[in-house]
Design an enzyme around this catalytic site. Structure first.
Site, PDB file in Angstrom:
ATOM      1  N   GLY A   2      65.278 -84.282 -26.675  1.00  0.00           N
ATOM      2  CA  GLY A   2      65.997 -84.682 -27.958  1.00  0.00           C
ATOM      3  C   GLY A   2      65.122 -84.431 -28.962  1.00  0.00           C
ATOM      4  N   CYS A  31      64.281 -83.418 -33.548  1.00  0.00           N
ATOM      5  CA  CYS A  31      65.382 -83.677 -34.206  1.00  0.00           C
ATOM      6  C   CYS A  31      65.046 -85.336 -33.778  1.00  0.00           C
ATOM      7  N   GLY A  38      57.147 -75.737 -19.507  1.00  0.00           N
ATOM      8  CA  GLY A  38      57.001 -74.833 -18.956  1.00  0.00           C
ATOM      9  C   GLY A  38      56.053 -73.128 -19.959  1.00  0.00           C
ATOM     10  N   GLY A  89      55.672 -78.405 -52.249  1.00  0.00           N
ATOM     11  CA  GLY A  89      56.932 -78.590 -51.087  1.00  0.00           C
ATOM     12  C   GLY A  89      57.976 -78.574 -51.840  1.00  0.00           C
ATOM     13  N   ILE A 143      62.629 -81.230 -46.141  1.00  0.00           N
ATOM     14  CA  ILE A 143      61.756 -82.305 -45.624  1.00  0.00           C
ATOM     15  C   ILE A 143      60.660 -82.677 -47.268  1.00  0.00           C
ATOM     16  N   GLU A 197      63.082 -85.202 -48.977  1.00  0.00           N
ATOM     17  CA  GLU A 197      63.522 -86.464 -48.271  1.00  0.00           C
ATOM     18  C   GLU A 197      62.502 -87.449 -47.942  1.00  0.00           C
ATOM     19  N   ASP A 199      65.819 -73.629 -33.013  1.00  0.00           N
ATOM     20  CA  ASP A 199      64.623 -73.427 -33.629  1.00  0.00           C
ATOM     21  C   ASP A 199      63.868 -72.303 -33.327  1.00  0.00           C
ATOM     22  N   HIS A 206      72.356 -79.016 -35.854  1.00  0.00           N
ATOM     23  CA  HIS A 206      73.664 -78.788 -35.268  1.00  0.00           C
ATOM     24  C   HIS A 206      73.973 -77.207 -35.317  1.00  0.00           C
ATOM     25  N   HIS A 215      93.698 -93.356 -51.089  1.00  0.00           N
ATOM     26  CA  HIS A 215      93.386 -93.450 -52.772  1.00  0.00           C
ATOM     27  C   HIS A 215      93.130 -95.198 -52.189  1.00  0.00           C
TER      28      HIS A 215
HETATM   29  P1  FAD Z   1      63.155 -78.606 -31.277  1.00  0.00           P
HETATM   30  O1  FAD Z   1      63.922 -79.926 -31.584  1.00  0.00           O
HETATM   31  O2  FAD Z   1      61.209 -78.333 -31.711  1.00  0.00           O
HETATM   32  O3  FAD Z   1      62.791 -79.021 -29.446  1.00  0.00           O
HETATM   33  C1  FAD Z   1      61.969 -78.223 -28.452  1.00  0.00           C
HETATM   34  C2  FAD Z   1      61.433 -78.648 -28.180  1.00  0.00           C
HETATM   35  O4  FAD Z   1      60.997 -77.766 -26.679  1.00  0.00           O
HETATM   36  C3  FAD Z   1      60.061 -79.930 -28.282  1.00  0.00           C
HETATM   37  O5  FAD Z   1      61.263 -81.017 -27.908  1.00  0.00           O
HETATM   38  C4  FAD Z   1      59.313 -78.997 -27.478  1.00  0.00           C
HETATM   39  O6  FAD Z   1      58.665 -80.411 -26.728  1.00  0.00           O
HETATM   40  C5  FAD Z   1      59.525 -78.837 -26.550  1.00  0.00           C
HETATM   41  N1  FAD Z   1      58.450 -77.950 -25.775  1.00  0.00           N
HETATM   42  C6  FAD Z   1      57.911 -76.561 -26.384  1.00  0.00           C
HETATM   43  N2  FAD Z   1      57.235 -75.988 -25.484  1.00  0.00           N
HETATM   44  C7  FAD Z   1      57.850 -76.198 -24.473  1.00  0.00           C
HETATM   45  C8  FAD Z   1      57.000 -75.763 -23.107  1.00  0.00           C
HETATM   46  N3  FAD Z   1      56.184 -74.671 -23.007  1.00  0.00           N
HETATM   47  N4  FAD Z   1      57.417 -76.543 -21.814  1.00  0.00           N
HETATM   48  C9  FAD Z   1      58.703 -77.297 -22.489  1.00  0.00           C
HETATM   49  N5  FAD Z   1      58.652 -77.486 -23.640  1.00  0.00           N
HETATM   50  C10 FAD Z   1      58.641 -77.749 -24.344  1.00  0.00           C
HETATM   51  N6  FAD Z   1      68.276 -80.517 -39.232  1.00  0.00           N
HETATM   52  C11 FAD Z   1      69.248 -80.848 -39.348  1.00  0.00           C
HETATM   53  O7  FAD Z   1      69.934 -80.451 -38.825  1.00  0.00           O
HETATM   54  N7  FAD Z   1      69.335 -82.808 -39.910  1.00  0.00           N
HETATM   55  C12 FAD Z   1      68.585 -83.626 -40.232  1.00  0.00           C
HETATM   56  O8  FAD Z   1      68.737 -84.405 -40.633  1.00  0.00           O
HETATM   57  C13 FAD Z   1      67.311 -83.096 -39.579  1.00  0.00           C
HETATM   58  N8  FAD Z   1      65.967 -83.844 -40.261  1.00  0.00           N
HETATM   59  C14 FAD Z   1      64.997 -82.978 -40.157  1.00  0.00           C
HETATM   60  C15 FAD Z   1      64.052 -83.463 -39.929  1.00  0.00           C
HETATM   61  C16 FAD Z   1      62.429 -83.255 -39.666  1.00  0.00           C
HETATM   62  C17 FAD Z   1      61.093 -83.827 -40.788  1.00  0.00           C
HETATM   63  C18 FAD Z   1      62.510 -82.314 -39.732  1.00  0.00           C
HETATM   64  C19 FAD Z   1      60.838 -81.819 -38.886  1.00  0.00           C
HETATM   65  C20 FAD Z   1      63.368 -81.821 -38.973  1.00  0.00           C
HETATM   66  C21 FAD Z   1      64.796 -81.959 -39.219  1.00  0.00           C
HETATM   67  N9  FAD Z   1      65.616 -81.366 -39.082  1.00  0.00           N
HETATM   68  C22 FAD Z   1      67.320 -81.977 -39.437  1.00  0.00           C
HETATM   69  C23 FAD Z   1      65.830 -79.852 -38.469  1.00  0.00           C
HETATM   70  C24 FAD Z   1      65.689 -80.119 -36.565  1.00  0.00           C
HETATM   71  O9  FAD Z   1      64.773 -81.061 -36.611  1.00  0.00           O
HETATM   72  C25 FAD Z   1      65.709 -78.816 -35.961  1.00  0.00           C
HETATM   73  O10 FAD Z   1      67.042 -77.959 -36.171  1.00  0.00           O
HETATM   74  C26 FAD Z   1      66.519 -79.329 -34.144  1.00  0.00           C
HETATM   75  O11 FAD Z   1      65.309 -80.227 -33.853  1.00  0.00           O
HETATM   76  C27 FAD Z   1      66.262 -77.754 -33.882  1.00  0.00           C
HETATM   77  O12 FAD Z   1      66.118 -77.889 -32.376  1.00  0.00           O
HETATM   78  P2  FAD Z   1      65.162 -76.923 -31.215  1.00  0.00           P
HETATM   79  O13 FAD Z   1      66.107 -77.702 -29.717  1.00  0.00           O
HETATM   80  O14 FAD Z   1      65.778 -75.524 -30.881  1.00  0.00           O
HETATM   81  O15 FAD Z   1      63.929 -77.802 -31.337  1.00  0.00           O
HETATM   82  P1  NAI Z   2      61.240 -74.954 -46.557  1.00  0.00           P
HETATM   83  O1  NAI Z   2      61.607 -74.310 -46.257  1.00  0.00           O
HETATM   84  O2  NAI Z   2      63.029 -76.249 -46.729  1.00  0.00           O
HETATM   85  O3  NAI Z   2      60.684 -76.071 -48.511  1.00  0.00           O
HETATM   86  C1  NAI Z   2      59.119 -75.476 -48.278  1.00  0.00           C
HETATM   87  C2  NAI Z   2      58.728 -75.226 -50.259  1.00  0.00           C
HETATM   88  O4  NAI Z   2      58.182 -75.106 -50.204  1.00  0.00           O
HETATM   89  C3  NAI Z   2      60.031 -74.167 -50.656  1.00  0.00           C
HETATM   90  O5  NAI Z   2      60.500 -74.338 -51.186  1.00  0.00           O
HETATM   91  C4  NAI Z   2      58.329 -73.211 -50.754  1.00  0.00           C
HETATM   92  O6  NAI Z   2      59.123 -72.749 -52.181  1.00  0.00           O
HETATM   93  C5  NAI Z   2      57.297 -74.519 -50.918  1.00  0.00           C
HETATM   94  N1  NAI Z   2      56.338 -73.813 -50.959  1.00  0.00           N
HETATM   95  C6  NAI Z   2      55.695 -73.211 -50.121  1.00  0.00           C
HETATM   96  N2  NAI Z   2      54.421 -72.625 -49.904  1.00  0.00           N
HETATM   97  C7  NAI Z   2      54.239 -73.278 -51.362  1.00  0.00           C
HETATM   98  C8  NAI Z   2      53.113 -73.681 -52.129  1.00  0.00           C
HETATM   99  N3  NAI Z   2      51.325 -73.460 -51.733  1.00  0.00           N
HETATM  100  N4  NAI Z   2      52.811 -74.354 -53.268  1.00  0.00           N
HETATM  101  C9  NAI Z   2      53.770 -75.089 -53.559  1.00  0.00           C
HETATM  102  N5  NAI Z   2      55.167 -74.716 -52.597  1.00  0.00           N
HETATM  103  C10 NAI Z   2      55.537 -74.040 -52.018  1.00  0.00           C
HETATM  104  O7  NAI Z   2      60.718 -75.983 -45.526  1.00  0.00           O
HETATM  105  P2  NAI Z   2      60.601 -77.848 -45.717  1.00  0.00           P
HETATM  106  O8  NAI Z   2      60.568 -78.951 -46.509  1.00  0.00           O
HETATM  107  O9  NAI Z   2      59.088 -77.892 -44.946  1.00  0.00           O
HETATM  108  O10 NAI Z   2      61.693 -77.449 -44.208  1.00  0.00           O
HETATM  109  C11 NAI Z   2      61.967 -76.832 -43.212  1.00  0.00           C
HETATM  110  C12 NAI Z   2      62.702 -76.868 -42.762  1.00  0.00           C
HETATM  111  O11 NAI Z   2      63.313 -78.167 -41.624  1.00  0.00           O
HETATM  112  C13 NAI Z   2      64.045 -76.866 -44.124  1.00  0.00           C
HETATM  113  O12 NAI Z   2      64.055 -75.781 -43.980  1.00  0.00           O
HETATM  114  C14 NAI Z   2      65.414 -77.609 -42.390  1.00  0.00           C
HETATM  115  O13 NAI Z   2      65.359 -76.282 -42.002  1.00  0.00           O
HETATM  116  C15 NAI Z   2      65.147 -78.614 -41.366  1.00  0.00           C
HETATM  117  N6  NAI Z   2      64.985 -79.548 -41.915  1.00  0.00           N
HETATM  118  C16 NAI Z   2      66.036 -80.265 -42.332  1.00  0.00           C
HETATM  119  C17 NAI Z   2      66.448 -81.323 -42.705  1.00  0.00           C
HETATM  120  C18 NAI Z   2      68.659 -81.109 -42.929  1.00  0.00           C
HETATM  121  O14 NAI Z   2      68.999 -80.683 -42.618  1.00  0.00           O
HETATM  122  N7  NAI Z   2      68.800 -82.738 -43.819  1.00  0.00           N
HETATM  123  C19 NAI Z   2      65.481 -82.588 -43.152  1.00  0.00           C
HETATM  124  C20 NAI Z   2      64.457 -81.720 -42.592  1.00  0.00           C
HETATM  125  C21 NAI Z   2      64.112 -80.824 -42.547  1.00  0.00           C
END
Ligand code: FAD
Ligand code: NAI
Length: 471
Positions: A42, A45, A118, A184, A188, A191, A318, A327, A450
């Protein structure tokens, strides 16, 4: 798995990108293995991202609402107390239920789950350092890199996940900090800042830009969101850059500077949340062993079919280009497997919704007003406030609006921006409309039940070419 066994597809990373690709590949009859090192499927995420944050957002909202918004609903409550440990446990229950569910789906679809780290031994062989000790290796006709991202650190402030935290620490603090500073004002920051503010922290968000919400949010909507969050008790310092930090004393100190109009000062807090973006994660993957490239931001370089320089090695999620959203990763996973199996696949990058799960929620899809202006694209606007929507009124939840941007000639929908209750669900309708090239008149002439919040969506569409009925 034995060292010599060859798979059709080897996936490195079991996050949303990797696990969805693995299930899809299994369904397509490919022999597939997925390597994951964190001990649970997972990825970010499910384990430390979307899912635990939404659990805390939901339950902290409920707590806050019971405390501050129940009397006027005719609900008299007695002694309301926060049990943070129980709230965290509810979060963990949701997380483990879902991660275990993926293990079950792996079994159901014949995916081999390899627990370990890996790294590329050669272009077709991935060596795995097993979590339980020892090593193995797996050979793939195709390999998919899906290693995700990690929080960008703030130079000079060492993360201990207790006083100087990333989102991961913010999901499991063991007590409510008296004062929290968030570096920032992106998704994040807002939320997680909301969660701790609702639970009783005095939260200040320091944002470099003059707008909150991170990239993509419509400026008008971002301004409304900021006002509403401020009303809930979150403080903002916009146009202010954090330049350095010091966590050696009892309080964590931050030096901030006027970036775009803010002022220079020293701020102090019990806990500092670093939320300045995320960066691709490729540490230990051994990309250099096979000469694969990353760009200046560390993203693995790919073509439009997700192929790296070695065409049997693809990369999604990512760790490569595009918005860091679950998504988006999921769409790419399906498309990448389709490319491998069938030779074609597709993701429409112009139609990826974004949602910020604060209260009210903010959601959008397509183009925003500032970008249309910048690109000299003509547009017209239709808006509808939730204060004029009957369901929002019955729910006593009337903050926000729907804003639609449409082509002035054809009425074709260009973008939709919603701030309001359930915006994250409602944006699905705009996403579908955009995907199918609907006009705002198509939307407005579609019958909506409605009383629903979605009627605000219909009436905003109406307002782009005529007048809304109820406003
Ligand atoms: P990841 O989820 O980071 O998965 C990568 C996996 O690869 C990890 O589990 C890691 O352990 C593994 N891995 C890495 N290197 C290796 C290796 N060499 N060998 C084996 N395994 C390895 N997105 C949304 O759309 N909606 C949200 O509400 C949302 N909320 C978020 C809230 C927070 C606090 C954060 C931090 C992110 C949020 N995101 C949200 C973003 C979302 O989590 C990511 O976009 C998503 O997880 C990307 O999926 P991924 O599979 O590319 O990477
Ligand atoms: P972000 O890129 O959304 O926001 C970071 C903010 O930090 C920017 O507005 C930037 O101007 C500011 N910043 C950078 N350096 C700074 C400094 N020195 N002083 C003050 N401000 C500064 O990044 P964030 O919030 O860390 O989230 C990362 C990613 O995680 C998001 O872009 C999103 O892709 C994913 N995410 C998605 C969620 C969702 O879909 N609901 C929830 C949480 C994360």
């Amino acid at each position: 798995c034995s060292a010599a066994e060859e798979k059709d597809l080897v996936i490195i990373g079991g996050g949303v990108a990797g696990y969805v690709a693995a299930i899809k590949a299994g369904q397509e009859g490919l022999k597939v293995a997925c390597i994951e090192k964190r001990g649970a499927l997972g990825g970010t995420c499910l384990n430390v991202g979307c899912i635990p944050s939404k659990s805390l957002l939901n339950n902290s909202h409920l707590y806050h609402q019971i405390m501050h918004d129940s009397k006027n609903r005719g609900i008299e409550v007695g002694d309301v107390k926060l049990n943070l440990q129980a709230m965290m446990k509810a979060k963990e229950t949701s997380v483990t239920g879902l991660t275990k569910g993926i293990e079950y789906l792996f079994k159901k679809n014949g995916v081999e789950y390899i627990k370990g780290t890996g790294s590329f031994a050669s272009e077709h062989e991935v060596r795995v350092k097993l979590t339980d000790g020892g090593e193995t290796s797996v050979v793939g006709k195709n390999i998919l890199i899906a290693t995700g991202s990690e929080a960008t650190p703030f130079p000079g402030l060492e993360i201990d996940e207790k006083r100087v935290i990333t989102s991961t620490g913010a999901l499991s603090l063991d007590k409510v900090p008296e004062k929290m500073i968030v570096i920032g004002g992106g998704i994040i920051g807002l939320e997680m800042g909301s969660v701790w503010s609702r639970l009783g922290s005095q939260v200040t968000v320091v944002e470099f830009l003059n707008q909150i919400g991170g990239p993509g949010m419509d400026t008008e909507i971002a301004t409304q969101a900021q006002k509403l969050l401020k009303k809930q008790g979150v403080d903002f310092k916009l146009g202010t850059k954090v330049v350095s930090g010091d966590a050696s004393g009892e309080k964590v100190k931050l030096e901030v500077d006027a970036a775009k109009g803010g002022k220079a000062e020293t701020l102090e807090a019990d806990v500092v949340l670093v939320a300045i973006g995320r960066r691709p994660y490729t540490a230990g993957l051994g990309l250099e062993n096979i000469g694969l490239e990353v760009d200046e931001r560390g993203r693995v370089v790919i073509d439009s079919e997700y192929r790296t320089k070695a065409s049997h090695i693809r990369c999604i999620g990512d760790v490569t280009f595009g918005p860091m959203l679950a998504h988006k990763a999921e769409e790419e996973a399906v498309a990448a497997v389709e490319f491998i199996k069938k030779g074609y696949g597709h993701v429409n990058y112009g139609v990826i919704p974004s949602v910020m799960y604060t209260h009210p929620e903010v959601a959008w899809v397509g183009q925003n007003e500032q970008d249309l202006k910048k690109d000299n694209i003509p547009y017209k606007i239709g808006t509808f406030p939730f204060s004029a929507n009957s369901r929002a009124k019955t729910n006593l939840d009337t903050d926000g609006m729907v804003k639609m941007l449409a082509d002035p000639e054809t009425d074709r929908l260009l973008g939709c921006h919603i701030i309001g209750p359930n915006a994250g669900e409602m944006i699905a309708e705009a996403t579908l409309a955009l995907e199918y090239g609907a006009s705002t008149e198509d939307i407005a002439r579609t019958c909506h039940a409605h009383p629903t919040l979605a009627e605000a969506f219909k009436e905003a569409a109406m307002a782009t070419y005529s007048k809304a009925i109820h406003f």
